[in-house]
Scaffold this active site. Structure first.
Site, PDB file in Angstrom:
ATOM      1  N   ARG A   1       0.847  -1.217   0.000  1.00  0.00           N
ATOM      2  CA  ARG A   1       0.000   0.000   0.000  1.00  0.00           C
ATOM      3  C   ARG A   1       0.869   1.249   0.000  1.00  0.00           C
ATOM      4  O   ARG A   1       1.005   1.918  -1.021  1.00  0.00           O
ATOM      5  CB  ARG A   1      -0.959  -0.035   1.205  1.00  0.00           C
ATOM      6  N   ASP A   2       1.500   1.543   1.114  1.00  0.00           N
ATOM      7  CA  ASP A   2       2.281   2.787   1.201  1.00  0.00           C
ATOM      8  C   ASP A   2       3.450   2.734   0.216  1.00  0.00           C
ATOM      9  O   ASP A   2       3.824   3.750  -0.381  1.00  0.00           O
ATOM     10  CB  ASP A   2       2.801   2.960   2.633  1.00  0.00           C
TER      11      ASP A   2
ATOM     12  N   HIS B   1       5.560   4.701  12.593  1.00  0.00           N
ATOM     13  CA  HIS B   1       5.505   4.593  11.118  1.00  0.00           C
ATOM     14  C   HIS B   1       6.490   5.616  10.552  1.00  0.00           C
ATOM     15  O   HIS B   1       6.182   6.803  10.463  1.00  0.00           O
ATOM     16  CB  HIS B   1       4.066   4.878  10.665  1.00  0.00           C
TER      17      HIS B   1
ATOM     18  N   HIS C   1       9.032   7.108   7.717  1.00  0.00           N
ATOM     19  CA  HIS C   1       9.645   7.219   6.393  1.00  0.00           C
ATOM     20  C   HIS C   1      11.104   7.590   6.647  1.00  0.00           C
ATOM     21  O   HIS C   1      11.445   8.115   7.704  1.00  0.00           O
ATOM     22  CB  HIS C   1       8.888   8.255   5.560  1.00  0.00           C
TER      23      HIS C   1
ATOM     24  N   CYS D   1       4.227   9.099   0.011  1.00  0.00           N
ATOM     25  CA  CYS D   1       2.830   9.495  -0.072  1.00  0.00           C
ATOM     26  C   CYS D   1       2.684  10.493  -1.208  1.00  0.00           C
ATOM     27  O   CYS D   1       3.408  11.480  -1.259  1.00  0.00           O
ATOM     28  CB  CYS D   1       2.379  10.122   1.243  1.00  0.00           C
TER      29      CYS D   1
ATOM     30  N   ASN E   1       9.372   4.425   2.764  1.00  0.00           N
ATOM     31  CA  ASN E   1       9.194   3.920   4.120  1.00  0.00           C
ATOM     32  C   ASN E   1      10.504   3.254   4.531  1.00  0.00           C
ATOM     33  O   ASN E   1      11.276   2.801   3.687  1.00  0.00           O
ATOM     34  CB  ASN E   1       8.093   2.855   4.142  1.00  0.00           C
TER      35      ASN E   1
HETATM   36  P1  HMG Z   1     -12.894  14.694  -2.544  1.00  0.00           P
HETATM   37  O1  HMG Z   1     -12.604  14.994  -3.977  1.00  0.00           O
HETATM   38  O2  HMG Z   1     -13.018  15.837  -1.582  1.00  0.00           O
HETATM   39  O3  HMG Z   1     -14.170  13.754  -2.421  1.00  0.00           O
HETATM   40  O4  HMG Z   1     -11.760  13.701  -2.038  1.00  0.00           O
HETATM   41  P2  HMG Z   1     -15.701  14.054  -2.561  1.00  0.00           P
HETATM   42  O5  HMG Z   1     -16.351  13.483  -1.363  1.00  0.00           O
HETATM   43  O6  HMG Z   1     -15.944  15.499  -2.915  1.00  0.00           O
HETATM   44  O7  HMG Z   1     -16.102  13.149  -3.837  1.00  0.00           O
HETATM   45  C1  HMG Z   1     -15.621  13.455  -5.140  1.00  0.00           C
HETATM   46  C2  HMG Z   1     -15.782  12.216  -6.019  1.00  0.00           C
HETATM   47  O8  HMG Z   1     -14.934  11.155  -5.546  1.00  0.00           O
HETATM   48  C3  HMG Z   1     -17.191  11.639  -6.001  1.00  0.00           C
HETATM   49  O9  HMG Z   1     -17.415  11.047  -7.266  1.00  0.00           O
HETATM   50  C4  HMG Z   1     -17.122  10.547  -4.965  1.00  0.00           C
HETATM   51  O10 HMG Z   1     -18.058   9.520  -5.135  1.00  0.00           O
HETATM   52  C5  HMG Z   1     -15.714  10.006  -5.209  1.00  0.00           C
HETATM   53  P3  HMG Z   1     -18.315  11.776  -8.395  1.00  0.00           P
HETATM   54  O11 HMG Z   1     -19.629  12.024  -7.718  1.00  0.00           O
HETATM   55  O12 HMG Z   1     -17.559  13.042  -8.703  1.00  0.00           O
HETATM   56  O13 HMG Z   1     -18.310  10.784  -9.498  1.00  0.00           O
HETATM   57  N1  HMG Z   1     -15.143   9.389  -4.003  1.00  0.00           N
HETATM   58  C6  HMG Z   1     -14.574   8.184  -3.974  1.00  0.00           C
HETATM   59  N2  HMG Z   1     -14.337   7.264  -4.925  1.00  0.00           N
HETATM   60  C7  HMG Z   1     -13.736   6.112  -4.538  1.00  0.00           C
HETATM   61  N3  HMG Z   1     -13.371   5.854  -3.277  1.00  0.00           N
HETATM   62  C8  HMG Z   1     -13.583   6.752  -2.291  1.00  0.00           C
HETATM   63  C9  HMG Z   1     -14.216   7.968  -2.633  1.00  0.00           C
HETATM   64  N4  HMG Z   1     -14.568   9.056  -1.915  1.00  0.00           N
HETATM   65  C10 HMG Z   1     -15.149   9.918  -2.764  1.00  0.00           C
HETATM   66  N5  HMG Z   1     -13.223   6.468  -1.029  1.00  0.00           N
HETATM   67  C11 HMG Z   1     -11.068  11.860  -0.660  1.00  0.00           C
HETATM   68  C12 HMG Z   1     -11.778  13.198  -0.707  1.00  0.00           C
HETATM   69  C13 HMG Z   1     -10.907  11.466   0.791  1.00  0.00           C
HETATM   70  C14 HMG Z   1     -11.872  10.829  -1.404  1.00  0.00           C
HETATM   71  C15 HMG Z   1      -9.694  12.030  -1.348  1.00  0.00           C
HETATM   72  O14 HMG Z   1      -9.055  13.109  -0.791  1.00  0.00           O
HETATM   73  C16 HMG Z   1      -8.826  10.806  -1.204  1.00  0.00           C
HETATM   74  O15 HMG Z   1      -9.114   9.755  -1.742  1.00  0.00           O
HETATM   75  N6  HMG Z   1      -7.698  10.931  -0.463  1.00  0.00           N
HETATM   76  C17 HMG Z   1      -6.826   9.813  -0.186  1.00  0.00           C
HETATM   77  C18 HMG Z   1      -5.400  10.206  -0.455  1.00  0.00           C
HETATM   78  C19 HMG Z   1      -4.517   9.021  -0.119  1.00  0.00           C
HETATM   79  O16 HMG Z   1      -4.864   7.879  -0.318  1.00  0.00           O
HETATM   80  N7  HMG Z   1      -3.293   9.315   0.381  1.00  0.00           N
HETATM   81  C20 HMG Z   1      -2.348   8.307   0.719  1.00  0.00           C
HETATM   82  C21 HMG Z   1      -2.735   7.527   1.937  1.00  0.00           C
HETATM   83  S1  HMG Z   1      -2.340   8.355   3.464  1.00  0.00           S
HETATM   84  C22 HMG Z   1      -0.672   8.068   3.717  1.00  0.00           C
HETATM   85  O17 HMG Z   1      -0.002   7.572   2.854  1.00  0.00           O
HETATM   86  C23 HMG Z   1      -0.078   8.378   5.070  1.00  0.00           C
HETATM   87  C24 HMG Z   1       0.187   7.121   5.897  1.00  0.00           C
HETATM   88  O18 HMG Z   1       1.073   6.246   5.217  1.00  0.00           O
HETATM   89  C25 HMG Z   1       0.813   7.490   7.237  1.00  0.00           C
HETATM   90  C26 HMG Z   1       1.998   8.442   7.118  1.00  0.00           C
HETATM   91  O19 HMG Z   1       2.978   8.160   6.422  1.00  0.00           O
HETATM   92  O20 HMG Z   1       1.907   9.492   7.764  1.00  0.00           O
HETATM   93  C27 HMG Z   1      -1.095   6.360   6.179  1.00  0.00           C
HETATM   94 MG    MG Z   2       3.233   6.462   5.186  1.00  0.00          MG
END
Ligand code: HMG
Ligand code: MG
Length: 300
Positions: A14-15, A212, A214, A245, A254
């Site tokens: 994933r990450d 966690h 990086h 990320c 990571n």
């Molecule tokens: P948004 O654009 O504000 O969402 O994104 P929305 O609610 O306005 O919806 C817009 C469109 O997206 C809609 O579709 C929704 O249905 C769709 P439309 O009506 O336009 O056709 N939608 C989705 N589709 C699929 N799956 C979903 C989903 N939600 C809405 N879950 C949102 C908000 C949260 C979705 C977006 O910002 C997002 O997906 N962010 C995730 C980013 C991400 O994955 N980052 C990496 C993971 S975090 C990380 O790596 C850190 C970590 O490792 C720890 C660390 O290192 O610190 C964990």
């Molecule tokens: Mg991470």
């Protein structure tokens, strides 16, 4: 788990892969997860139900879940940002021989990263995940909570321990099983990590905390040792040091699972990971990445 036993939580699929710009086929992801399953690792984060517009690489997570082996004692976890992600997870789970026992939700300690990563404030992200945590808990699915940017934010700069405590307390109030403290851009030093973890440990038992890290600044192993001194026993890592990320500029990798295992075992701690099998999984990880980047045949 004795005090000398460590849980390494593998986040490579994933990450590690989410930041790869070229789409990696499902069968290659499955090949990597199968290799990881041979190592003794028991917790593997295999994907996320996030917006495919935001993170295209994770758009196939339902297909990845469908292709996994469920006769093994492996906890396959996925990341979920909101209700839509939860519905997609539930739908995908219904088709599996065994429902995955764990999901992860995520927030940030800093507002800048919250906006960049989730398109909302920290407070709003807590409101979004609250019903997800409640539904998962009601179904007997464990919830891991991540807090990102626990030392520094790529947008807001320094993040104070008090900010981290505020975010952790907001998350902990939703009653997840554990909280993983993310140094998202690898800016932590042992002193900064010690101050932050000591502050957080006033609010959440250390047994429920994970580190966690990086490894941007090359301090990840030293930071893990600082956490060990404070009683943490769970650490996230990515095989081959894959990672980053997409919404955190300057977050390349990571900490490498192989290096974590080597360091912990050298300290007399038991990881339960078989080092040769892990080296083979790292070869698979790097071959898959090379293939996706057009730098080799990727058949190792
Ligand atoms: P948004 O654009 O504000 O969402 O994104 P929305 O609610 O306005 O919806 C817009 C469109 O997206 C809609 O579709 C929704 O249905 C769709 P439309 O009506 O336009 O056709 N939608 C989705 N589709 C699929 N799956 C979903 C989903 N939600 C809405 N879950 C949102 C908000 C949260 C979705 C977006 O910002 C997002 O997906 N962010 C995730 C980013 C991400 O994955 N980052 C990496 C993971 S975090 C990380 O790596 C850190 C970590 O490792 C720890 C660390 O290192 O610190 C964990
Ligand atoms: Mg991470």
């Amino acid at each position: 788990m004795t005090n000398n036993a460590i849980c390494i939580y593998e986040v490579g699929p994933r990450d590690g892969l989410q930041n790869e710009p070229e789409l990696i086929p499902v069968h290659d992801k499955l090949r990597l997860i199968a290799a990881l399953a041979e190592t003794g690792l028991r917790d593997i984060e295999v994907g996320s139900f996030v917006s495919p517009t935001w993170v295209p690489q994770m758009a196939d997570t339902a297909a990845v879940l469908a292709g996994l082996r469920y006769d093994l004692p492996i906890n396959y976890a996925t990341l979920i940002p909101n209700q839509r992600g939860w519905s997609d997870f539930v739908e995908a789970s219904q088709k599996l021989p065994r429902r995955p026992g764990e999901i992860a939700v995520f927030i940030s300690a800093s507002e800048g990263f919250s906006r960049a990563n989730l398109n909302c404030s920290v407070g709003d992200s807590l409101d979004r995940i609250a019903p997800v945590v409640a539904s998962a808990t009601a179904m007997g699915i464990r919830v891991r909570g991540y807090v990102s940017c626990v030392v520094r934010c790529p947008f807001d700069g320094e993040v104070t321990p008090a900010q981290v405590v505020r975010a952790v307390e907001g998350l902990w109030a939703l009653a997840p099983m554990s909280v993983s403290l993310g140094d998202t851009i690898g800016a932590g030093t042992p002193d900064a990590v010690r101050s932050m973890v000591s502050a957080v440990a006033q609010s959440v038992p250390v047994e429920a905390l994970a580190g966690h890290f990086h490894d941007t600044g090359g301090q990840a192993l030293a930071n893990i040792e600082a956490c060990l001194d404070l009683g943490l026993r769970t650490f996230d890592a990515a095989v081959g040091g894959l990672g980053g990320c997409p919404y955190a500029p300057g977050a390349p990798g990571n900490v490498d699972t192989c290096r974590v295992v080597d360091r912990l075992e050298a300290l007399g701690l038991a990881t339960g990971v078989e080092r040769d099998a892990l080296a083979r999984a790292a070869e698979v990880a790097l071959a898959i990445r090379s293939k996706a980047r057009g730098m080799g045949d990727g058949n190792r």
